[in-house]
Write an enzyme that holds these catalytic residues in place. Structure first.
Site, PDB file in Angstrom:
ATOM      1  N   LYS A   1      -3.851  -1.791  14.804  1.00  0.00           N
ATOM      2  CA  LYS A   1      -3.343  -1.025  15.912  1.00  0.00           C
ATOM      3  C   LYS A   1      -3.976  -0.863  17.231  1.00  0.00           C
ATOM      4  O   LYS A   1      -5.231  -0.912  17.195  1.00  0.00           O
ATOM      5  CB  LYS A   1      -3.174   0.322  15.235  1.00  0.00           C
TER       6      LYS A   1
ATOM      7  N   VAL B   1      -5.645   0.362   2.929  1.00  0.00           N
ATOM      8  CA  VAL B   1      -5.574  -1.029   2.719  1.00  0.00           C
ATOM      9  C   VAL B   1      -7.092  -1.317   1.877  1.00  0.00           C
ATOM     10  O   VAL B   1      -6.929  -2.067   0.715  1.00  0.00           O
ATOM     11  CB  VAL B   1      -5.791  -1.685   4.038  1.00  0.00           C
TER      12      VAL B   1
ATOM     13  N   GLU C   1       0.997  -1.367  -0.024  1.00  0.00           N
ATOM     14  CA  GLU C   1      -0.117   0.062  -0.218  1.00  0.00           C
ATOM     15  C   GLU C   1       0.920   1.199   0.041  1.00  0.00           C
ATOM     16  O   GLU C   1       2.209   1.266   0.292  1.00  0.00           O
ATOM     17  CB  GLU C   1      -0.831   0.056   1.199  1.00  0.00           C
TER      18      GLU C   1
ATOM     19  N   SER D   1     -13.157   1.595  10.030  1.00  0.00           N
ATOM     20  CA  SER D   1     -12.533   1.674   8.931  1.00  0.00           C
ATOM     21  C   SER D   1     -13.101   1.160   7.775  1.00  0.00           C
ATOM     22  O   SER D   1     -13.571  -0.147   7.816  1.00  0.00           O
ATOM     23  CB  SER D   1     -10.937   1.340   8.982  1.00  0.00           C
ATOM     24  N   ALA D   2     -13.081   1.733   6.413  1.00  0.00           N
ATOM     25  CA  ALA D   2     -13.632   0.925   5.230  1.00  0.00           C
ATOM     26  C   ALA D   2     -12.894  -0.300   5.094  1.00  0.00           C
ATOM     27  O   ALA D   2     -13.164  -1.128   4.248  1.00  0.00           O
ATOM     28  CB  ALA D   2     -13.429   2.017   4.347  1.00  0.00           C
TER      29      ALA D   2
ATOM     30  N   LYS E   1      -5.055  11.120   1.321  1.00  0.00           N
ATOM     31  CA  LYS E   1      -5.112   9.796   1.643  1.00  0.00           C
ATOM     32  C   LYS E   1      -6.485   9.083   0.852  1.00  0.00           C
ATOM     33  O   LYS E   1      -7.774   9.723   1.144  1.00  0.00           O
ATOM     34  CB  LYS E   1      -5.362   9.708   3.018  1.00  0.00           C
TER      35      LYS E   1
HETATM   36  O1  LIG Z   1       1.348   1.087   9.807  1.00  0.00           O
HETATM   37  C1  LIG Z   1       0.352   1.425   9.315  1.00  0.00           C
HETATM   38  N1  LIG Z   1      -0.524   0.753   8.941  1.00  0.00           N
HETATM   39  C2  LIG Z   1      -1.658   0.978   8.125  1.00  0.00           C
HETATM   40  C3  LIG Z   1      -1.853   2.200   7.943  1.00  0.00           C
HETATM   41  C4  LIG Z   1      -3.136   3.217   7.157  1.00  0.00           C
HETATM   42  O2  LIG Z   1      -4.097   3.540   7.703  1.00  0.00           O
HETATM   43  C5  LIG Z   1      -5.358   3.040   7.074  1.00  0.00           C
HETATM   44  C6  LIG Z   1      -6.536   3.075   7.836  1.00  0.00           C
HETATM   45  O3  LIG Z   1      -7.179   4.312   8.046  1.00  0.00           O
HETATM   46  P1  LIG Z   1      -8.573   4.670   8.456  1.00  0.00           P
HETATM   47  O4  LIG Z   1      -8.526   4.242  10.061  1.00  0.00           O
HETATM   48  O5  LIG Z   1      -8.840   5.916   8.490  1.00  0.00           O
HETATM   49  O6  LIG Z   1      -9.619   3.501   7.659  1.00  0.00           O
HETATM   50  C7  LIG Z   1      -4.875   1.934   6.549  1.00  0.00           C
HETATM   51  O7  LIG Z   1      -5.563   1.194   5.564  1.00  0.00           O
HETATM   52  C8  LIG Z   1      -3.463   2.229   6.161  1.00  0.00           C
HETATM   53  O8  LIG Z   1      -3.383   2.435   4.824  1.00  0.00           O
HETATM   54  C9  LIG Z   1      -0.771   3.379   8.311  1.00  0.00           C
HETATM   55  O9  LIG Z   1      -0.660   4.621   8.055  1.00  0.00           O
HETATM   56  N2  LIG Z   1       0.428   2.846   8.829  1.00  0.00           N
HETATM   57 MN   LIG Z   2     -12.177   6.336  10.053  1.00  0.00          MN
END
Ligand SMILES: O=c1[nH]cc([C@@H]2O[C@H](COP(=O)(O)O)[C@@H](O)[C@H]2O)c(=O)[nH]1
Ligand SMILES: [Mn+2]
EC number: 4.2.1.70
Length: 302
Positions: free
Chosen positions: A160, A107, A25, A141-142, A87
């Site tokens: 995380k 992702v 990614e 998250s999507a 993003k």
């Molecule tokens: O170590 C990491 N894992 C994942 C991400 C990113 O964070 C996104 C999720 O963001 P959100 O919670 O806004 O969906 C994941 O899809 C990935 O691209 C990141 O920056 N760093």
């Molecule tokens: Mn979100």
């Protein structure tokens, strides 16, 4: 109107020749990691794949065009200081195409583009998931819903620990995403090896590949999520972790941080509050996942 998806020749040729390919990614280096380490880590991941005999396909959006197999120059451009890069989750791709944006794909977007290009294995750092407090904010998250409908195999350091991990696992179950631990019966917590939640273990890359094959045999269309714990010596001390995380969450509430800015905000806060320790852990998680993805990609073509 530009082409819908551009697949680089080196990726197209590798897939046609049934050589192992691993998708990577780009949000991790456009919005996740701090500069200037970001580009270094992205290029290093590609080199590690090549060294193990696997073709890397880093995915991102250039001038609105989703691109599978970014060149080194494109990776440097998207990861450069002050370069306007958005993003992009799955639902953002059409808007980016219409407006000609440059973007780092999360992702969800990367999984779609990898699958469309015919790539079966994908390595990330950590997946998105259900945020703490999601029952009132609806912030989930999507990535989760995307993985429910994309038959790919994703290697991730779990989700995380800034997220609600038990709730995330419940959602993955509901969505039919297949979740296994790589040589562990515990789902990893990204910065820490053990989230405290149980999963089924796969004992080898071959067994992970078998899971993906069995999924395909059954005609299931969901992803296989392989949770790979960070090396023991690289995890953040759990006590430091919990303290810093609580601070990061408070800061997010106080500044009213929400939407797609929330995950980068929490990561950045962790990086600064641990004086870079969490950044090193993040890099170690990613490297470990890239290595496991390479082995699984090799097992799938064997
Ligand atoms: O170590 C990491 N894992 C994942 C991400 C990113 O964070 C996104 C999720 O963001 P959100 O919670 O806004 O969906 C994941 O899809 C990935 O691209 C990141 O920056 N760093
Ligand atoms: Mn979100």
């Amino acid at each position: 109107m530009s082409e819908s998806i551009r697949v680089a020749d080196f990726v197209r040729e590798a897939i046609a020749a049934r050589r192992p390919v691993v998708a990577l990614e780009s949000t991790i280096f456009t919005h996740g990691l701090t500069r200037p380490r970001n580009v270094e880590v992205a290029l290093d991941a590609e080199q590690r794949l090549r060294d193990s005999g696997v073709v890397p396909a880093t995915i991102g959006v250039v001038d609105g065009t989703p691109t599978v197999g970014l060149s080194e120059q494109q990776i440097r451009m998207l990861g450069a200081d002050d370069f306007p890069v958005v993003k992009l989750g799955l639902r953002d791709l059409p808007v980016a195409a219409a407006k000609g944006w440059h973007g780092g794909t999360t992702v969800s977007a990367t999984a779609l583009l990898a699958h469309r290009a015919g790539i079966a294995v994908f390595a990330t750092g950590g997946l998105g998931g259900v945020h703490r407090g999601a029952s009132s904010t609806f912030d989930e998250s999507a990535d989760l819903v995307a993985l429910a409908t994309l038959p790919i195999l994703v290697v991730s350091g779990g989700v995380k620990s800034v997220l609600d991990i038990p709730a995330t696992l419940e959602r993955l179950e509901t969505l039919g995403v297949i979740v296994v631990g790589y040589r562990t019966p515990r789902f990893p917590g990204f910065y820490v090896r053990d989230s405290g939640c149980d999963v089924d273990a796969v004992e080898s890359a071959q067994q992970a590949a078998e899971v993906a094959r069995a999924r395909d045999g059954l005609g299931l269309r969901s992803a296989v999520l392989v949770g790979n714990p960070v090396a023991a010596e690289a995890q953040i001390d759990p006590e430091l972790h919990d303290r810093v995380l609580a601070e990061a969450e408070r800061a997010a509430v106080e500044t009213g941080m929400r939407g797609k800015a929330l995950t980068p905000f929490l990561l950045d806060h962790m990086h600064r509050a641990t004086e870079g320790r969490s950044l090193e852990t993040n890099v170690a998680v990613y490297r470990g996942n890239v290595a496991v993805a390479a082995e699984i990609a090799l097992a799938l073509v064997a």
